[in-house]
Design an enzyme around this catalytic site. Structure first.
Site, PDB file in Angstrom:
ATOM      1  CE  LYS A 112       3.049   0.092   4.814  1.00 55.65           C
ATOM      2  NZ  LYS A 112       2.540  -0.001   3.449  1.00 55.65           N
ATOM      3  NE  ARG A 146       4.020  -7.759  10.988  1.00 58.45           N
ATOM      4  CZ  ARG A 146       3.410  -7.072  10.031  1.00 58.45           C
ATOM      5  NH1 ARG A 146       2.415  -7.596   9.358  1.00 58.45           N
ATOM      6  NH2 ARG A 146       3.788  -5.852   9.750  1.00 58.45           N
ATOM      7  CD  GLU A 189      -2.755   1.339   2.399  1.00 62.32           C
ATOM      8  OE1 GLU A 189      -2.770   0.451   3.265  1.00 62.32           O
ATOM      9  OE2 GLU A 189      -3.464   2.358   2.444  1.00 62.32           O
TER      10      GLU A 189
HETATM   11  P1  ATP Z   1       2.716  -2.324   8.120  1.00 62.90           P
HETATM   12  O1  ATP Z   1       2.114  -3.291   9.083  1.00 62.90           O
HETATM   13  O2  ATP Z   1       4.160  -2.055   8.335  1.00 62.90           O
HETATM   14  O3  ATP Z   1       1.937  -1.088   7.902  1.00 62.90           O
HETATM   15  P2  ATP Z   1       1.507  -3.465   5.865  1.00 62.90           P
HETATM   16  O4  ATP Z   1       1.228  -4.909   5.874  1.00 62.90           O
HETATM   17  O5  ATP Z   1       0.359  -2.625   6.140  1.00 62.90           O
HETATM   18  O6  ATP Z   1       2.739  -3.139   6.766  1.00 62.90           O
HETATM   19  P3  ATP Z   1       1.693  -3.370   3.045  1.00 62.90           P
HETATM   20  O7  ATP Z   1       2.119  -2.265   2.189  1.00 62.90           O
HETATM   21  O8  ATP Z   1       0.280  -3.781   3.022  1.00 62.90           O
HETATM   22  O9  ATP Z   1       2.133  -3.001   4.497  1.00 62.90           O
HETATM   23  O10 ATP Z   1       2.626  -4.628   2.815  1.00 62.90           O
HETATM   24  C1  ATP Z   1       2.942  -5.150   1.560  1.00 62.90           C
HETATM   25  C2  ATP Z   1       3.292  -6.592   1.731  1.00 62.90           C
HETATM   26  O11 ATP Z   1       4.394  -6.747   2.607  1.00 62.90           O
HETATM   27  C3  ATP Z   1       2.142  -7.366   2.319  1.00 62.90           C
HETATM   28  O12 ATP Z   1       1.985  -8.571   1.608  1.00 62.90           O
HETATM   29  C4  ATP Z   1       2.559  -7.612   3.733  1.00 62.90           C
HETATM   30  O13 ATP Z   1       2.000  -8.787   4.201  1.00 62.90           O
HETATM   31  C5  ATP Z   1       4.080  -7.668   3.614  1.00 62.90           C
HETATM   32  N1  ATP Z   1       4.697  -7.266   4.883  1.00 62.90           N
HETATM   33  C6  ATP Z   1       4.454  -6.151   5.590  1.00 62.90           C
HETATM   34  N2  ATP Z   1       5.164  -6.134   6.737  1.00 62.90           N
HETATM   35  C7  ATP Z   1       5.883  -7.288   6.747  1.00 62.90           C
HETATM   36  C8  ATP Z   1       6.815  -7.880   7.663  1.00 62.90           C
HETATM   37  N3  ATP Z   1       7.148  -7.280   8.806  1.00 62.90           N
HETATM   38  N4  ATP Z   1       7.349  -9.072   7.333  1.00 62.90           N
HETATM   39  C9  ATP Z   1       7.031  -9.684   6.187  1.00 62.90           C
HETATM   40  N5  ATP Z   1       6.165  -9.196   5.293  1.00 62.90           N
HETATM   41  C10 ATP Z   1       5.587  -8.017   5.557  1.00 62.90           C
HETATM   42 MG    MG Z   2      -1.341  -3.759   4.636  1.00 61.62          MG
END
Ligand code: ATP
Ligand code: MG
Length: 569
Positions: A280, A270, A35
């Protein structure tokens, strides 16, 4: 494309099975779906290496897809940074960069289909009402069975298809105020999984979208959008983090209800790292509150921060390979990440002399005005890296830490009356330390050198216990050096007393700026991003704040490797 993980993890095991059974026609097509509401961090790197790595291993494809359904938090700046970071990590999506917003019209049409099938309705309940009607799904004992408390149907649940179509059309046309209506799927208000209890598909939100502008005033939710995007793109394996496991029945339900192609969602744990927050939301807060110097602050766990700090894509990929992929949540020791970068930098970095806390040395028996040069290997691990000249003269700088007036047992470096080696140069012996009258601290060492030890060895085979790095005072160039420590002072930054904020665990000493550092002259004009090993001090990288007059270096990591040491034990 870059090398990625090749060992078989549980996800590759699933894909191997699918390929054997001919599911998805033997295709492998993954996607990385960020995102654009922030910069990518090292956790995203894990997901990138996984998704692109799998595509690579199976001769498949991996899309870069922006999940841009929440315009209030998203921005083009984030899109640009994500593109740069994924490329820098070494991955290539060819012509397959997509945006969920590209499918808004399609996704809307699918919603109309669901209404026509009697499987979606327009609701007038507010967000709070929806959540209270939905209930918590709390489990209770009923007789000898455990059931979860059901939710309540919305009073608008039984609107006719015609009325729903009309209202949805008017939602899109902008006839209703923000938040006054939603489109919901007709799930099951008694379902034990509350995500199945009439999930919201659209909300009314007048927000300018960074790509579609003001074309839309209704936006699709994540759950409604994500599976559809996967389906439209023909993704075979939709890999996401564990928190989406509970969303999987809904992911399947939407696609089955529409009768469209259904990818397989697979969840993995994760990445969590000690002394680090990987969310984020929190990272954004650190940036906006000015607690760090932007998203690419070298203390940040963002890809841009690590890049600026001096990390290499190779080191980050090696790290992702080493941690592997599993279904169990765990926290990785941040020292492992540092170990990976150290291993990589050791192979590639030329050596250099840098004195970050200079202490002047005057060689009383070295002729005034005389200069000579020593030849030093650029990288002892790689003879092909060549050699460079180190100028030497009567006045030098050594590290303040390398001298003690009254050395305790175990301190083998310079002290009054003691002899040490200056790397690649001469043995020197300290006669006395002159003190700064204001502070009482040594400000100049009066020493002698032994001309017979030229090159760093004594013909009489006498030994010294320490070899110091040094620069010639007159020839050295000035620099600023930034030393970093962990951004948080607790291994688990979320370990807090009740009511505390993770910000209370910020390490007040995470940044130390040293000015007045002195470097060997061969570093003059080094371009931002250039990396060196400063002998005995660690790996350093030229920062983008550098100018022709003033070099600025970031310390990427020190030389000591506590992780490797612990492994040996
Ligand atoms: P955050 O929790 O940091 O805001 P998010 O999941 O909202 O992260 P996205 O932009 O949706 O951020 O993430 C893109 C991809 O990266 C998704 O498939 C998510 O599952 C993966 N991802 C995000 N954080 C991690 C992590 N700590 N370890 C592994 N994969 C991750
Ligand atoms: Mg997300």
């Amino acid at each position: 494309m870059a090398d990625a993980t090749t060992h078989v993890d549980f996800i590759r095991a699933i894909i191997n099975e699918d390929n054997k059974s001919g599911k998805h026609g033997g295709r492998v097509h993954t996607r990385f779906p960020p995102e654009p509401n922030g910069y990518l961090h090292i956790g995203h790197a894990k997901s990138i290496c996984l998704n692109f790595g799998i595509a690579q291993d199976y001769g498949g494809k991996c899309n870069l897809r922006f999940d841009d359904t929440n315009p209030s938090k998203e921005d083009q700046e984030y899109v640009d940074s994500i593109i740069e970071d994924v490329r820098w990590l070494g991955f290539d999506w060819a012509d397959r960069m997509y945006f969920a917003s590209d499918y808004f019209e399609k996704i809307h049409d699918y919603a109309v289909q669901l209404i026509e099938k009697g499987k979606a309705y327009v609701d007038d309940l507010t967000a709070e009402q929806i959540s209270s009607y939905r209930g918590t799904g709390e489990q209770i004992k009923q007789g000898d069975k455990i059931v979860s408390l059901p939710g309540r149907d919305s009073p608008h649940r039984n609107r006719s298809v015609a009325e729903n179509l009309d209202l949805f059309k008017r939602m899109r046309a902008g006839e209703f105020p923000d938040g006054s209506k939603t489109l919901r799927a007709k799930g099951d208000m008694a379902h034990p999984n509350i995500y199945m209890r009439d999930p919201v598909m659209y909300r009314i939100m007048r927000a300018e979208h960074h790509r579609t502008g003001n074309t839309w005033c209704i936006y699709p939710t994540y759950d409604w959008t994500h599976g559809l995007c996967d389906s439209i793109e023909g993704i075979t394996h939709s890999i996401c983090t564990l928190e989406f496991e509970i969303h999987r029945p809904l992911y399947d339900w939407f696609l089955i209800a529409l009768g469209v192609y259904r990818p397989q969602q697979i969840e993995f744990a994760r990445l969590n790292l000690t002394y680090t927050v990987l969310s984020k939301r929190y990272l954004l807060e650190l940036v906006t509150a000015g607690l760090v110097r932007g998203w690419d602050d070298p203390r940040m766990p963002t890809i841009s921060g690590l890049r600026r700090r001096g990390f290499t894509p190779e080191a980050m990929r090696a790290f992702c390979k080493l941690i592997g992929v599993s279904k169990t949540e765990s926290t990785v020791d941040v020292q492992l990440l540092e170990h990976c970068v150290r291993e990589d930098l050791n192979k590639r970095c030329p050596r250099a002399m840098g004195v970050i806390r200079p202490l002047k040395v005057v060689l009383e028996n070295y002729p005034e005005g005389q200069t000579e040069e020593f030849e030093a290997a650029n990288n002892p691990e790689d003879p092909a890296a060549g050699t460079r000249k180190l100028p030497f003269s009567r006045e030098l700088y050594i590290e303040q830490d390398d001298f003690m007036e009254n050395p305790p047992k175990g301190f083998f470096r310079l002290a009054p009356g003691r002899e040490v080696r200056l790397r690649a140069a001469y043995f020197i012996k300290c006669r006395e330390a002159l003190k700064d009258p204001a502070t009482g601290r040594p400000c100049e060492l009066r020493c002698t050198y032994d001309p017979a030890t030229r090159g760093g060895d004594a013909p009489d085979k006498r030994k010294v216990k320490a070899t110091l790095h040094w620069v010639s005072a007159a020839h050295s160039i000035p620099a600023e050096v930034r030393l970093y420590d962990y951004l948080f002072s607790k291994a688990n930054p979320y370990d807090l007393p009740a009511g505390g904020s993770y910000k209370d665990n910020l390490n007040p000493k995470s940044l130390e700026v040293l000015t007045g550092c002195r470097l060997e002259p061969s570093l003059k004009g080094a371009a931002p991003g250039t990396r060196y090993q400063f002998e005995r001090l660690g790996y350093f990288c030229v920062d983008k704040d550098s100018s022709a007059e003033r070099l600025v270096f970031n310390r990427t990591v020190t030389l000591k490797d506590p992780w490797a040491k612990a492994q040996k034990k």
